[in-house]
Design an enzyme around this catalytic site. Structure first.
Site, PDB file in Angstrom:
ATOM      1  N   LEU A 298     -35.275 -14.396 -11.024  1.00 37.08           N
ATOM      2  CA  LEU A 298     -35.262 -14.313  -9.386  1.00 37.08           C
ATOM      3  C   LEU A 298     -34.463 -13.057  -8.963  1.00 37.08           C
ATOM      4  O   LEU A 298     -34.751 -13.217  -7.697  1.00 37.08           O
ATOM      5  CB  LEU A 298     -35.132 -15.690  -9.027  1.00 37.08           C
ATOM      6  CG  LEU A 298     -35.902 -16.855  -9.442  1.00 37.08           C
ATOM      7  CD1 LEU A 298     -35.257 -18.115  -8.979  1.00 37.08           C
ATOM      8  CD2 LEU A 298     -37.222 -16.795  -9.049  1.00 37.08           C
ATOM      9  N   GLY A 299     -34.368 -12.348  -9.569  1.00 38.22           N
ATOM     10  CA  GLY A 299     -33.493 -11.166  -9.206  1.00 38.22           C
ATOM     11  C   GLY A 299     -32.047 -11.133  -9.119  1.00 38.22           C
ATOM     12  O   GLY A 299     -31.560 -12.208  -9.258  1.00 38.22           O
TER      13      GLY A 299
ATOM     14  N   LYS B 252     -19.848 -19.692 -11.148  1.00 39.58           N
ATOM     15  CA  LYS B 252     -19.141 -19.277 -12.400  1.00 39.58           C
ATOM     16  C   LYS B 252     -17.591 -18.875 -12.182  1.00 39.58           C
ATOM     17  O   LYS B 252     -16.504 -19.416 -12.946  1.00 39.58           O
ATOM     18  CB  LYS B 252     -19.859 -18.374 -13.347  1.00 39.58           C
ATOM     19  CG  LYS B 252     -19.398 -18.307 -14.753  1.00 39.58           C
ATOM     20  CD  LYS B 252     -19.715 -19.560 -15.416  1.00 39.58           C
ATOM     21  CE  LYS B 252     -19.511 -19.282 -17.098  1.00 39.58           C
ATOM     22  NZ  LYS B 252     -20.571 -18.756 -17.652  1.00 39.58           N
TER      23      LYS B 252
ATOM     24  N   GLY C 166     -34.398 -18.184 -28.498  1.00 37.03           N
ATOM     25  CA  GLY C 166     -34.072 -17.356 -27.465  1.00 37.03           C
ATOM     26  C   GLY C 166     -32.476 -17.153 -27.771  1.00 37.03           C
ATOM     27  O   GLY C 166     -31.770 -17.251 -28.710  1.00 37.03           O
TER      28      GLY C 166
ATOM     29  N   TYR D 127       0.927  -1.336   0.000  1.00 37.35           N
ATOM     30  CA  TYR D 127      -0.141   0.040  -0.030  1.00 37.35           C
ATOM     31  C   TYR D 127       0.966   1.216   0.125  1.00 37.35           C
ATOM     32  O   TYR D 127       1.732   1.408  -0.946  1.00 37.35           O
ATOM     33  CB  TYR D 127      -1.046  -0.099   1.182  1.00 37.35           C
ATOM     34  CG  TYR D 127      -1.943   0.995   1.056  1.00 37.35           C
ATOM     35  CD1 TYR D 127      -2.895   0.997  -0.166  1.00 37.35           C
ATOM     36  CD2 TYR D 127      -2.487   1.836   2.067  1.00 37.35           C
ATOM     37  CE1 TYR D 127      -3.946   2.018  -0.282  1.00 37.35           C
ATOM     38  CE2 TYR D 127      -3.321   2.887   1.912  1.00 37.35           C
ATOM     39  CZ  TYR D 127      -4.078   2.881   1.003  1.00 37.35           C
ATOM     40  OH  TYR D 127      -5.092   3.775   0.659  1.00 37.35           O
TER      41      TYR D 127
ATOM     42  N   ILE E 100     -32.276 -16.886 -14.483  1.00 37.29           N
ATOM     43  CA  ILE E 100     -31.407 -17.807 -13.819  1.00 37.29           C
ATOM     44  C   ILE E 100     -31.421 -19.085 -13.988  1.00 37.29           C
ATOM     45  O   ILE E 100     -32.491 -19.944 -13.831  1.00 37.29           O
ATOM     46  CB  ILE E 100     -31.439 -17.478 -12.167  1.00 37.29           C
ATOM     47  CG1 ILE E 100     -31.378 -15.872 -11.840  1.00 37.29           C
ATOM     48  CG2 ILE E 100     -30.373 -18.196 -11.585  1.00 37.29           C
ATOM     49  CD1 ILE E 100     -31.658 -15.819 -10.697  1.00 37.29           C
TER      50      ILE E 100
END
Length: 764
Positions: free
Chosen positions: A98-99, A110, A212, A55, A92
């Site tokens: 489903l949000g 993934k 699709g 840092y 999904i």
């Protein structure tokens, strides 16, 4: 899994080896630590100086360098190996909208696949918006953070808009895997199916069912590979898409062709290829009968395809069939593509993933399937796996994928002019790709698949312990075989209820107080021990009261195939109790191995558990047997006989047995590299190894044979506690029946792993 894959959840009673229960899926995600990913520093962080370099003020130097030359970000940051997996959760895995938050387990998964298969660092990002413009703006602003963007589970048609806009705005690879991942693997399979049936793609008549994101991407890529536009009929729920048909959006209309067909059935007459990304049962057997000779059927709806392979084969035995499922031949699985496509794109700092790169990936995957299948893949998927009608797509765990696909994608990026950092030596790059991953990971996958293919009965000797019981539940639910639970019946049943098992009565529980096997056990054991000072009463007490004795007798008498114990006893005590019942294999020497698994290396340590001061003959035997285990785990063994002395410096009185062991191997010529005596740094550190050019080791050792139990056991436990590598073991080798003794500190995954290794015959 294909893009429209829906997770396969089993009922609590179901024994399908490719399924899992809701309970086990939730336990997997919550155990050890919630979720599936963590961030680990890649640089030392031990001292104040380390922190200052990491840092302030150390970061000032790379900040200024990047500000002056942005390309140096690839040298000084992790950006060039970092991919964002981004979704809004509107599509999904076939579960629907489903949000964003609900999509997080999928996106974490993934990210894990990126790391597991291609050593690509990945982080998931879930955006709480269904507005394409907001989504586009949010992702585009993150370009400085990432080397690539993997879009996932975004509903059509918004996914088309989003991907196109981001590809135009961003100067890094962007790919919607739901579209292009499935397209690349499908294209690879079609290339090989056409090859096997003697077809030219340009002459094939293809019918696509589904319009699709995945279906249209597949159609576009397959056309790029040679199938003519006029030979492709795309069908949606309303039938074939033709010019002038109403209610057709711009993405569908791009694939409209003139046809008299007004139904899927009519479109399929004489068709060479059916490609389905639609719904279960959409393809009727009687329609398949009307297709051309040797029809090619890709039925990729999940979990149930448009037609089951056996139904298609009944009417057309000459068909070549692929699905999205792992329990049928020719699985169209996206994991064959996306990790390796991004690997190649990142390594040349590609500015995009273009059609040339996708076609290169498809071609490379197709060509790989035609090569001889390596032993580790054949063992996992069946010994007869070779290029043919049931093997047109490589197995997902083929270890060659990273080398073959990534290098093809990198070369295509360079040839098409989108690589900012071209690779000069592609052969050296391919070698680097092979070395990125630890072969143990693929080998363990093979072992688990082999256990599923050949389920065994494993005796869990300490089933009243929650850790053991969790492992036993997973052993059954994951399809590895039948657990036999040893314990008091009520105590085990109560524990099963506490763990939310709906059907405790379906588990086999063996209680020594009530078991019908006790009389035969007493007779068997008394015959073994009567001349070793044991009375029949002693034996009966042991059978009734000592769980390891009782469990070992279940295996000895054929009521179980393997045994797992150790959580409530020290290793030495458990081993003594097992040895009263079970003998070593004829001519074998029981000993223990710890397997230390790093990011891209595995080291085998032996003997870490049993033999206090092995003789030369025993050391040679331990070396040969450990080398055999290393080979079964995917490694070419390089054996080092360790000592405090390296080739006589310093001298000592404990070196003779090691030198004699080396001489024994010299005479036997065992077929693997070995050397000794040598200190650990001379065996493992290339900088030290160069001072011994006469050494027979071609590289750092991966099998370390210790001179005695004290050094071996200390080394294994120190490495397990301090090194941070994953550890499997100790693994007990050389018993007449597969028996494993876990550490008392083991957790459920440790117990499960050793149970599977024992049942699969890899160790024992």
């Amino acid at each position: 899994m294909t893009a429209n894959r829906r997770p396969r959840l089993a009922d609590e009673n179901e024994q399908d080896p490719v399924s899992f229960t809701t309970r086990e899926a939730l336990f997997y995600h919550e155990t050890i630590r919630p979720g599936k990913i963590e961030i680990i520093a890649s640089k030392p962080m031990a001292t104040q100086r380390d922190l200052s370099l990491a840092y302030s003020p150390g970061v000032a130097a790379p900040v200024e360098a990047i500000a002056e030359d942005p390309s140096t970000a690839a040298r000084y940051t992790g950006r060039s190996n970092l991919v964002a997996v981004i979704s809004n959760g509107t599509a999904i895995l076939g579960l629907g909208n489903l949000g964003a938050l609900a999509s997080k387990p999928v996106m974490e998964g993934k990210a894990v696949l990126f790391k597991r298969f291609a050593d690509v660092d990945s982080i998931d990002i879930e955006l709480a918006t269904e507005d394409p413009e907001k989504f586009i703006e949010a992702v585009a602003l993150m370009e400085p953070s990432f080397g690539g963007i993997n879009l996932e589970d975004i509903a059509a048609p918004e996914c088309f808009i989003i991907e196109q806009a981001l590809r135009e705005r961003m100067n890094i690879p962007v790919m919607h895997d739901d579209q292009h991942g499935t397209a690349i693997i499908s294209a690879a399979g079609l290339i090989n199916a056409a090859h096997l049936t003697g077809r030219e793609l340009k002459d094939c008549k293809m019918v696509v069912n589904g319009a699709g994101a995945s279906a249209l991407a597949c159609t576009a890529l397959i056309k790029s590979l040679g199938v003519r536009h006029e030979n492709v009929i795309v069908c949606d729920r309303s039938g074939p898409i033709y010019p002038g048909r109403e209610n057709v959006d711009q993405w569908k209309s791009a694939h409209a062709v003139a046809t008299d067909a007004r139904s899927l059935e009519e479109a399929l007459e004489g068709a060479d290829i059916f490609l389905g990304l639609s719904a279960a049962g959409a393809l009727k057997p009687e329609w398949v009968a009307k297709m051309a000779k040797q029809p090619i059927i890709f039925a990729m709806a999940n979990p149930t395809p448009e037609i089951m392979p056996d139904e298609a084969k009944k009417v057309r035995p000459d068909a070549i069939i692929a699905t999205g499922r792992s329990d049928f031949p020719n699985q169209v699985n996206n994991v064959l593509g996306f990790p390796f496509i991004f690997r190649g794109a990142l390594d040349v700092q590609a500015t995009t993933i273009n059609e040339e790169m996708k076609m290169a990936a498809a071609t490379a995957i197709a060509e790989l399937a035609r090569e001889r299948v390596p032993e580790e893949v054949a063992a996992a998927y069946g010994s007869n796996q070779k290029f043919g009608v049931d093997y047109i797509i490589p197995a997902p765990f083929d270890p060659r994928l990273i080398e073959v696909v990534s290098s093809a994608v990198a070369k295509a990026a360079m040839d098409s002019g989108v690589a900012l950092a071209p690779i000069e030596d592609l052969d050296a790059y391919r070698h680097e790709l092979k070395a990125r991953l630890n072969p143990t990971t693929s080998a363990l996958t093979r072992v688990y698949e082999d256990a599923k293919a050949n389920p065994k009965r494993v005796v869990f000797a300490e089933a009243e312990e929650e850790v053991v019981l969790r492992a036993a539940i997973q052993y059954r639910d994951f399809g590895y075989g039948t657990p036999i639970l040893v314990g008091r019946t009520k105590a085990v049943v109560d524990k099963l209820h506490q763990l939310s098992v709906a059907d405790p009565g379906s588990f086999e529980i063996q209680n020594s107080a009530t078991s019908e096997h006790v009389p035969a056990m007493v007779d068997y054991l008394y015959n073994r021990l009567q001349r070793k000072g044991y009375t029949e009463r002693d034996v009966r007490r042991m059978v009734n009261q000592e769980r390891n004795t009782f469990a070992s007798l279940l295996v000895a008498l054929g009521h179980g195939d393997a045994m797992i114990t150790g959580l409530t006893r020290t290793f030495a005590q458990s081993a003594r109790e097992v040895n009263r019942v079970l003998d070593p294999k004829p001519g074998a020497l029981p000993f223990g191995i710890h397997m230390m698994i790093g990011k891209n290396h595995t080291t085998f340590l032996a003997d870490t558990t049993i033999n206090e001061r092995p003789s030369a003959e025993q050391l040679a035997h331990i070396a040969k047997e450990t080398a055999a285990v290393a080979r079964r785990m995917g490694h070419e063994p390089r054996v080092a006989f360790l000592s405090y002395s390296t080739f006589g410096n310093p001298p000592g009185r404990w070196l003779d047995s090691i030198r004699e062991a080396v001489s024994i191997l010299d005479e036997e010529k065992p077929g693997f590299e070995y050397e000794g005596e040598m200190a650990p740094d001379a065996a493992l550190n290339p900088g030290v190894m160069k001072y011994y050019p006469f050494s027979r080791l071609s590289g750092p050792a991966n099998v370390l044979v210790m001179p005695g139990l004290q050094s071996a056991n200390l080394s294994a436990k120190l490495l397990r506690e301090l090194a941070g590598n994953a550890t499997i073991g100790p693994m007990l080798i050389g018993m007449e029946k597969p028996v494993q003794i876990v550490p008392m500190t083991a957790i459920a995954p440790d117990v499960l792993t050793l149970a599977v290794l024992a049942s699969a015959g890899v160790v024992g």
